[in-house]
Scaffold this active site. Structure first.
Site, PDB file in Angstrom:
ATOM      1  CG  HIS A   1      -2.274   0.529   0.960  1.00 37.95           C
ATOM      2  ND1 HIS A   1      -3.425  -0.100   1.347  1.00 37.95           N
ATOM      3  CD2 HIS A   1      -2.682   1.641   0.302  1.00 37.95           C
ATOM      4  CE1 HIS A   1      -4.472   0.609   0.976  1.00 37.95           C
ATOM      5  NE2 HIS A   1      -4.053   1.658   0.343  1.00 37.95           N
TER       6      HIS A   1
ATOM      7  NE  ARG B   1      -6.931  -8.731  -5.260  1.00 42.48           N
ATOM      8  CZ  ARG B   1      -6.736  -7.449  -5.600  1.00 42.48           C
ATOM      9  NH1 ARG B   1      -7.643  -6.540  -5.298  1.00 42.48           N
ATOM     10  NH2 ARG B   1      -5.632  -7.088  -6.233  1.00 42.48           N
TER      11      ARG B   1
ATOM     12  CD  GLU C   1      -3.521 -16.735 -10.493  1.00 43.96           C
ATOM     13  OE1 GLU C   1      -3.136 -15.774  -9.797  1.00 43.96           O
ATOM     14  OE2 GLU C   1      -4.654 -17.227 -10.394  1.00 43.96           O
TER      15      GLU C   1
ATOM     16  CG  ASN D   1       0.763  -8.802  -8.031  1.00 45.62           C
ATOM     17  OD1 ASN D   1       1.451  -8.075  -8.735  1.00 45.62           O
ATOM     18  ND2 ASN D   1      -0.282  -8.355  -7.378  1.00 45.62           N
TER      19      ASN D   1
ATOM     20  NE  ARG E   1       1.964 -11.064  -4.259  1.00 50.85           N
ATOM     21  CZ  ARG E   1       0.688 -10.762  -4.500  1.00 50.85           C
ATOM     22  NH1 ARG E   1      -0.157 -11.703  -4.818  1.00 50.85           N
ATOM     23  NH2 ARG E   1       0.273  -9.521  -4.443  1.00 50.85           N
TER      24      ARG E   1
ATOM     25  CB  CYS F   1      -5.882  -8.017 -12.950  1.00 54.40           C
ATOM     26  SG  CYS F   1      -5.667  -9.797 -12.751  1.00 54.40           S
TER      27      CYS F   1
END
Length: 548
Positions: free
Chosen positions: A184, A277, A402, A425, A436, A473
């Site tokens: 964040h 999500r 992914e 990610n 990650r 995304c």
């Protein structure tokens, strides 16, 4: 002496160093309270005072900062967290500060185990925990001190509420010893135009009056503490339409996980939802939410996007994302175990109920619905999911790319579904075998890495050949310097957290499609790629394979 981290917001500045206070020490478990009911009652009072302070701060700001502060205020009043803490007082005779500490710890452990977006929210809970504990103890909560002159802030990590309230005129740069490109802190620093470096090991040990911070190169060096001319990125403006200078369209969508996220995304001008999500509806549930409960929860998130496209991802859970109603047993390597769509293979009724609830919520809100499945590895898995989605009355089905195997077989997967979305990610995590969430390997999860871009190019090329959309995304989509490269690789949409939309939208307006294609062919050039500790090789899309 120069330290290296991960540059997450560009710009170079020099200024005096200010260290943010560390987290509160762990409260003691003794002595036991004399009156348990009175002690338990203190928790609600402290939480109310913390929420009030955060709400007051929220009213003094606007936009993304206000949304973050309002969300944190709501978290401070979370009935589940407060009830858990009160129960620890009443059943274990814990002092209120210790009870809040342990209750928050349980929530944080569940979020971290969930991984991805939810793991990043554990920092929010820690911030709320510290604020409530500080209120109970009558001490000043940890956080950013009041600044009277322009300074470089240094911290182990920063809470979202602290970052949201920063004054860009006083905060020259941010440096944290932990965190990563998807934190964040990174997202808000970019939105505020503040140069930032994260995962900079050793920065808290520097003993110098000032620092030189290069958010583009990801470097931090001691300085004399004098403020010098800086190169900072001005705050971007955007009109809400994703397109290049020549009019080429690239949809700019939002990643959301709650109703608050959706409201913030709509306010920021998102053209739709690229990733909803759904895990938030399940995380603290002791039993599977009913179809009616799911329908209501999903509708609350979709409502701000009536008439617009939304992509809902089905439950992304598994042995590394413990849910009370989904006992998975022990696995030697949970990250490579039963997770994502794999959970539904043995429990198809779980997926069917969720798809039915999603379809009903879409009908309730009037959105243009698409669904997609996480952790798909083969074309057969993609076909299985698409058939169940269509059986639920959902016309448009896709999957997340992914897993490297899915990227390598993108052409075959696209033959079974209507679209794909690259979750960069997790894809980076699997490509580089780099957790990650671990700051020590954060540089490997940098979305500018050439191996990752090569896989993106392969998938986008397969999509172009099939005439089907390919979105991104992951956090790569939120990087204004990477957006032209992704567009040049034939990506058709970018989905990101709301705070990044304006920066990406403004960056795309500065380039045309020819420039983007040149950037994709040579990401080391001056057409969008960052320099410094990133040195991607030439990226050329490889032909899609026909493997199944």
């Amino acid at each position: 002496m120069q330290l290296s981290g991960v540059g997450v917001s560009p710009g170079r500045v020099d200024g005096p160093r200010v260290v943010v206070a560390a987290d509160l020490p762990e409260p003691a478990s003794v002595p036991a309270p004399v009156n348990l009911d009175v002690e338990a009652g203190k928790i609600g009072q402290a939480a109310t005072s913390v929420a009030a302070v955060l709400s007051d701060r929220a009213r003094s700001v606007s936009g993304d900062a206000r949304s973050v502060l309002e969300t944190t205020a709501a978290m401070a009043s979370d009935p589940a967290l407060l009830a858990s803490a009160e129960k620890l007082v009443l059943e274990r005779s814990l002092p209120a500060p210790r009870a809040v500490w342990e209750a928050a710890g349980e929530f944080m452990a569940a979020l971290r185990a969930a991984g991805g977006y939810l793991a990043e929210r554990a920092r929010d809970v820690a911030d709320v925990r510290d604020r409530i504990v500080a209120a109970l103890l009558g001490v000043t909560p940890p956080g950013v001190p009041e600044l009277t002159s322009p300074s470089v802030l240094v911290a182990r990590d920063l809470a979202p509420a602290d970052t949201a309230g920063l004054d860009p005129d006083l905060v020259l740069a941010l440096v944290t010893s932990e965190g990563g490109p998807t934190s964040h802190t990174a997202i808000l620093a970019r939105a505020l135009g503040i140069p930032a470096v994260v995962a900079c090991a050793g920065v808290l040990d520097l003993d110098s009056p000032g620092l030189t911070v290069d958010g583009s190169a990801g470097t931090v060096s001691p300085s004399d503490g004098k403020v010098r001319a800086s190169a900072r990125t001005p705050k971007a403006t955007w009109d809400g339409v994703g397109r290049l200078a020549d009019g080429h369209r690239v949809k700019l969508l939002a990643n959301v996980g709650s109703a608050a996220d959706a409201v913030a995304a709509a306010s920021a001008g998102a053209e739709g939802i690229g990733l909803f999500r759904t895990e938030f509806c399940y995380l603290s549930a002791a039993s599977e939410p009913t179809e009616a409960e799911q329908r209501a929860a999903y509708a609350a998130v979709l409502a701000p996007f009536a008439g617009k496209p939304v992509v809902v991802r089905t439950l992304d859970a598994g042995s590394d994302k413990p849910l009370a109603f989904l006992p998975m047993g022990e696995e030697p390597n949970p990250a490579l175990g039963v997770r994502g769509l794999r959970v539904a293979f043995d429990r198809p009724e779980l997926l069917d109920r969720q798809l039915s609830a999603i379809a009903s919520a879409a009908a309730d809100t009037g959105v243009e619905l698409s669904v997609m499945a996480p952790m798909v590895a083969t074309a057969e898995e993609a076909a299985w999911f698409a058939s169940r989605a269509r059986a639920a009355g959902i016309a448009r089905a896709g999957v997340m790319i992914e897993i490297p195997a899915a990227a390598l077989c993108a052409a075959s997967i696209l033959a079974e579904v209507d679209f794909v979305s690259l979750g960069t990610n997790d894809l980076a995590q699997y490509v580089f075998a780099a957790d990650r969430q671990l700051g020590a390997v954060a540089a490997l999860n940098d979305p500018h890495q050439p191996a990752l871009l090569r896989l993106v190019g392969m998938v986008a090329s397969a999509g172009a050949e099939a005439g089907k959309p390919v979105g991104v995304c992951g956090e790569a989509a939120a990087d204004p310097s990477l957006a032209p490269i992704l567009t040049g690789l034939s990506v058709t949409s970018l989905s990101m957290n709301a705070v990044a939309l304006a920066g990406v939208g403004a960056a795309l307006r500065e380039v045309d499609l020819e420039t983007c294609r040149a950037a994709a062919a040579d990401p080391n050039g001056d057409t969008g790629a960052r320099s410094g500790n990133r040195a991607p090789a030439r990226v050329s899309p490889l032909p899609g394979s026909g493997c199944r």
